[in-house]
Design a protein around this motif. Structure first.
Motif, PDB file in Angstrom:
ATOM      1  N   LYS A  29       2.931   6.987   0.784  1.00  0.00           N
ATOM      2  CA  LYS A  29       3.118   8.186   0.122  1.00  0.00           C
ATOM      3  C   LYS A  29       2.540   9.012  -0.607  1.00  0.00           C
ATOM      4  O   LYS A  29       1.804   9.962  -0.671  1.00  0.00           O
ATOM      5  CB  LYS A  29       4.496   7.600  -1.182  1.00  0.00           C
ATOM      6  CG  LYS A  29       5.533   7.890  -0.249  1.00  0.00           C
ATOM      7  CD  LYS A  29       6.396   6.883  -1.212  1.00  0.00           C
ATOM      8  CE  LYS A  29       6.482   5.923  -1.495  1.00  0.00           C
ATOM      9  NZ  LYS A  29       6.920   4.536  -1.216  1.00  0.00           N
ATOM     10  N   SER A  30       1.245   7.900  -1.813  1.00  0.00           N
ATOM     11  CA  SER A  30       0.779   8.451  -2.544  1.00  0.00           C
ATOM     12  C   SER A  30      -0.539   8.489  -1.672  1.00  0.00           C
ATOM     13  O   SER A  30      -1.486   9.279  -1.814  1.00  0.00           O
ATOM     14  CB  SER A  30      -0.702   7.181  -3.358  1.00  0.00           C
ATOM     15  OG  SER A  30       0.848   6.921  -4.480  1.00  0.00           O
ATOM     16  N   THR A  31      -0.328   8.158  -0.622  1.00  0.00           N
ATOM     17  CA  THR A  31      -2.435   8.739   0.635  1.00  0.00           C
ATOM     18  C   THR A  31      -2.352  10.245   0.747  1.00  0.00           C
ATOM     19  O   THR A  31      -2.601  11.229   0.697  1.00  0.00           O
ATOM     20  CB  THR A  31      -2.187   7.773   1.497  1.00  0.00           C
ATOM     21  OG1 THR A  31      -2.368   6.127   0.987  1.00  0.00           O
ATOM     22  CG2 THR A  31      -3.326   7.824   2.255  1.00  0.00           C
ATOM     23  N   LEU A  52       4.780  10.318  -9.851  1.00  0.00           N
ATOM     24  CA  LEU A  52       6.065   9.506 -10.372  1.00  0.00           C
ATOM     25  C   LEU A  52       5.982   8.432 -10.573  1.00  0.00           C
ATOM     26  O   LEU A  52       7.092   8.375 -10.293  1.00  0.00           O
ATOM     27  CB  LEU A  52       6.983  10.764  -9.179  1.00  0.00           C
ATOM     28  CG  LEU A  52       8.209  10.556 -10.404  1.00  0.00           C
ATOM     29  CD1 LEU A  52       8.058  11.809 -11.533  1.00  0.00           C
ATOM     30  CD2 LEU A  52       9.680  12.230  -9.504  1.00  0.00           C
ATOM     31  N   ASP A  53       5.009   7.980 -10.343  1.00  0.00           N
ATOM     32  CA  ASP A  53       4.643   6.462  -9.882  1.00  0.00           C
ATOM     33  C   ASP A  53       4.463   5.531 -10.844  1.00  0.00           C
ATOM     34  O   ASP A  53       3.495   6.158 -10.997  1.00  0.00           O
ATOM     35  CB  ASP A  53       4.403   6.415  -8.144  1.00  0.00           C
ATOM     36  CG  ASP A  53       4.910   4.421  -8.375  1.00  0.00           C
ATOM     37  OD1 ASP A  53       5.491   4.178  -8.974  1.00  0.00           O
ATOM     38  OD2 ASP A  53       4.229   4.361  -7.639  1.00  0.00           O
ATOM     39  N   ALA A  54       4.980   4.405 -11.748  1.00  0.00           N
ATOM     40  CA  ALA A  54       4.199   3.715 -12.741  1.00  0.00           C
ATOM     41  C   ALA A  54       3.413   3.259 -12.339  1.00  0.00           C
ATOM     42  O   ALA A  54       2.144   2.937 -13.174  1.00  0.00           O
ATOM     43  CB  ALA A  54       5.248   2.429 -13.276  1.00  0.00           C
ATOM     44  N   GLN A  55       2.924   2.816 -10.468  1.00  0.00           N
ATOM     45  CA  GLN A  55       2.095   2.329 -10.577  1.00  0.00           C
ATOM     46  C   GLN A  55       0.848   3.294 -10.843  1.00  0.00           C
ATOM     47  O   GLN A  55      -0.665   2.742 -10.528  1.00  0.00           O
ATOM     48  CB  GLN A  55       1.457   2.032  -8.974  1.00  0.00           C
ATOM     49  CG  GLN A  55       2.740   1.392  -8.518  1.00  0.00           C
ATOM     50  CD  GLN A  55       3.112   1.095  -6.946  1.00  0.00           C
ATOM     51  OE1 GLN A  55       2.711  -0.297  -6.703  1.00  0.00           O
ATOM     52  NE2 GLN A  55       3.928   1.662  -6.187  1.00  0.00           N
ATOM     53  N   GLY A  56       0.795   4.908 -10.507  1.00  0.00           N
ATOM     54  CA  GLY A  56      -0.213   5.596 -10.798  1.00  0.00           C
ATOM     55  C   GLY A  56      -1.385   6.204  -9.919  1.00  0.00           C
ATOM     56  O   GLY A  56      -2.550   6.171 -10.188  1.00  0.00           O
ATOM     57  N   ASN A  57      -1.347   5.387  -7.822  1.00  0.00           N
ATOM     58  CA  ASN A  57      -2.047   5.372  -7.425  1.00  0.00           C
ATOM     59  C   ASN A  57      -2.139   6.634  -7.550  1.00  0.00           C
ATOM     60  O   ASN A  57      -3.908   6.944  -7.054  1.00  0.00           O
ATOM     61  CB  ASN A  57      -0.932   4.910  -6.259  1.00  0.00           C
ATOM     62  CG  ASN A  57      -0.766   3.647  -6.634  1.00  0.00           C
ATOM     63  OD1 ASN A  57      -1.689   3.281  -7.335  1.00  0.00           O
ATOM     64  ND2 ASN A  57      -0.843   3.255  -5.404  1.00  0.00           N
ATOM     65  N   THR A  58      -1.584   8.348  -7.115  1.00  0.00           N
ATOM     66  CA  THR A  58      -1.955   9.331  -7.291  1.00  0.00           C
ATOM     67  C   THR A  58      -3.177  10.155  -8.257  1.00  0.00           C
ATOM     68  O   THR A  58      -3.994  10.251  -8.240  1.00  0.00           O
ATOM     69  CB  THR A  58      -0.769  10.098  -6.889  1.00  0.00           C
ATOM     70  OG1 THR A  58      -0.327  10.345  -5.754  1.00  0.00           O
ATOM     71  CG2 THR A  58      -1.316  11.886  -7.360  1.00  0.00           C
ATOM     72  N   ILE A 137       5.649  16.159  -4.942  1.00  0.00           N
ATOM     73  CA  ILE A 137       5.672  14.810  -5.859  1.00  0.00           C
ATOM     74  C   ILE A 137       5.547  13.623  -5.207  1.00  0.00           C
ATOM     75  O   ILE A 137       6.124  13.251  -4.303  1.00  0.00           O
ATOM     76  CB  ILE A 137       7.155  15.068  -6.278  1.00  0.00           C
ATOM     77  CG1 ILE A 137       7.842  16.617  -6.975  1.00  0.00           C
ATOM     78  CG2 ILE A 137       8.191  14.195  -7.476  1.00  0.00           C
ATOM     79  CD1 ILE A 137       9.138  16.949  -7.080  1.00  0.00           C
ATOM     80  N   ASP A 138       5.079  12.511  -6.063  1.00  0.00           N
ATOM     81  CA  ASP A 138       4.747  11.364  -5.103  1.00  0.00           C
ATOM     82  C   ASP A 138       5.884  10.359  -5.733  1.00  0.00           C
ATOM     83  O   ASP A 138       5.970  10.007  -7.324  1.00  0.00           O
ATOM     84  CB  ASP A 138       3.203  10.904  -5.118  1.00  0.00           C
ATOM     85  CG  ASP A 138       3.036   9.139  -5.073  1.00  0.00           C
ATOM     86  OD1 ASP A 138       3.678   9.184  -4.570  1.00  0.00           O
ATOM     87  OD2 ASP A 138       2.539   8.739  -5.424  1.00  0.00           O
ATOM     88  N   CYS A 139       6.747  10.489  -5.220  1.00  0.00           N
ATOM     89  CA  CYS A 139       7.667   9.114  -5.576  1.00  0.00           C
ATOM     90  C   CYS A 139       7.263   7.573  -5.601  1.00  0.00           C
ATOM     91  O   CYS A 139       6.902   7.614  -5.013  1.00  0.00           O
ATOM     92  CB  CYS A 139       9.303   9.191  -4.621  1.00  0.00           C
ATOM     93  SG  CYS A 139       9.668  11.428  -4.922  1.00  0.00           S
TER      94      CYS A 139
END
Ligand SMILES: Nc1ncnc2c1ncn2[C@@H]1O[C@H](COP(=O)(O)OP(=O)(O)OP(=O)(O)O)[C@@H](O)[C@H]1O
Ligand SMILES: [Mg+2]
Length: 279
Positions: A29-31, A52-58, A137-139
């Motif tokens: 997703k983020s990729t 929109l992800d707490a991992q913050g990969n984007t 939006i990166d979910c």
């Protein structure tokens, strides 16, 4: 950053909003958000990515240092800050990011308490949709209140998917969720397409799953597939989209193809200009 409305030949730009979602983790997703946004930005589009992800990969994949952030998606959703206050212009042409950090971990719990909890992102996006061509939006990897906010705000859902045995079940569940959101919150929501990622056509299982998905969801599968490519997985550690990390890689080529498919093949190829992006 102040977002000014941009005039186009057709009038004022109204960006199309894509939620990139799959409740399964690690499917790309983020990729996909990062590399699709980078390509579209490189051909002159104005692109906003919302993490929109707490991992913050984007966020980190664009080279944004989390420690430097003062306003994030969390503040925007909770209503403490305007989305414009959270926007960061990346060093990559045309791409702006609304970043996320681990502050979003409790986002679901905090949102539950709030009025209009499913429409928090939608109402913020209304104020900045003009001025961008594309909003991604990166979910997070769940069908949570955060993902619901993404679906309610979006025009379309893009579903990255790995060809694995249980992927089909997950896809059916996601489809059901989209139907539910469509009925209850957002009648215009539609699935843009399933995107096969880390794709290896040599495996029998892969072809079986592709056929099943096409059978169940006709006209909802991207023609482009993204191969497994080591350059794609290396690029985030350098804070770069793959086209700026290794312009000639199979990964960069595949995301360009996907971008062209999304644009309806109207984009000029950037392949010849690649060298200038590369290391
Ligand atoms: N086509 C690819 N080839 C090789 N590695 C890839 C490819 N796509 C993604 N990856 C790698 O796979 C991992 C998962 O990808 P990514 O973070 O984009 O998935 P995700 O669906 O956003 O995950 P999460 O659900 O945790 O948010 C990352 O390490 C990424 O670099
Ligand atoms: Mg992710």
């Amino acid at each position: 950053m102040i977002v000014q409305p941009i005039s186009s030949k057709r009038g004022v730009l109204m960006g199309t909003i894509y939620a990139v979602a799959n409740q399964k983790g690690g499917v790309g997703k983020s990729t996909t958000v990062v590399n699709l946004a980078a390509y579209l930005g490189s051909v002159g589009k104005k692109v906003l990515c919302i993490d929109l992800d707490a991992q913050g990969n984007t966020t980190t994949s664009f080279g944004i240092k989390k420690k430097t952030l003062t306003v994030t998606t969390y503040d925007v959703l909770i209503g403490q800050r305007r989305i414009q206050d959270a926007m960061i212009e990346t060093e990559y042409k045309g791409v702006t990011v609304v970043p996320a950090t681990s502050s979003l971990v409790g986002g679901d719990i905090d949102l539950v308490e709030l009025e209009d909890r499913a429409r928090r992102l939608q109402s913020q996006l209304l104020t900045c949709r003009i001025g961008f061509d594309y909003i991604f939006i990166d979910c997070p990897p769940s069908l949570s209140l955060l993902t619901l906010n993404g679906f309610v705000a979006a025009d379309y859902v893009i579903v990255p998917m790995k060809c694995e045995p249980l992927s089909l079940e997950g896809l059916a569940q996601l489809w059901e969720t989209v139907r539910h959101v469509k009925q209850r919150y957002n009648p215009k929501l539609d699935i843009k397409g399933v995107l096969f990622t880390m794709f290896d056509p040599r495996l029998n299982l892969t072809l079986h799953i592709v056929n099943e998905v096409k059978k169940h969801f006709p006209n909802r599968v991207f023609e482009t597939t993204i191969p497994r490519n080591v350059r794609i997985s290396e690029a985030p550690s350098f804070g770069k989209p793959v086209m700026y990390y290794d312009a000639g890689s199979k990964g960069a080529e595949a995301y360009e193809k996907l971008g062209r498919e999304l644009l309806g093949d109207k984009a000029p190829p950037v392949l010849n200009k690649r060298k200038k992006f590369g290391r």
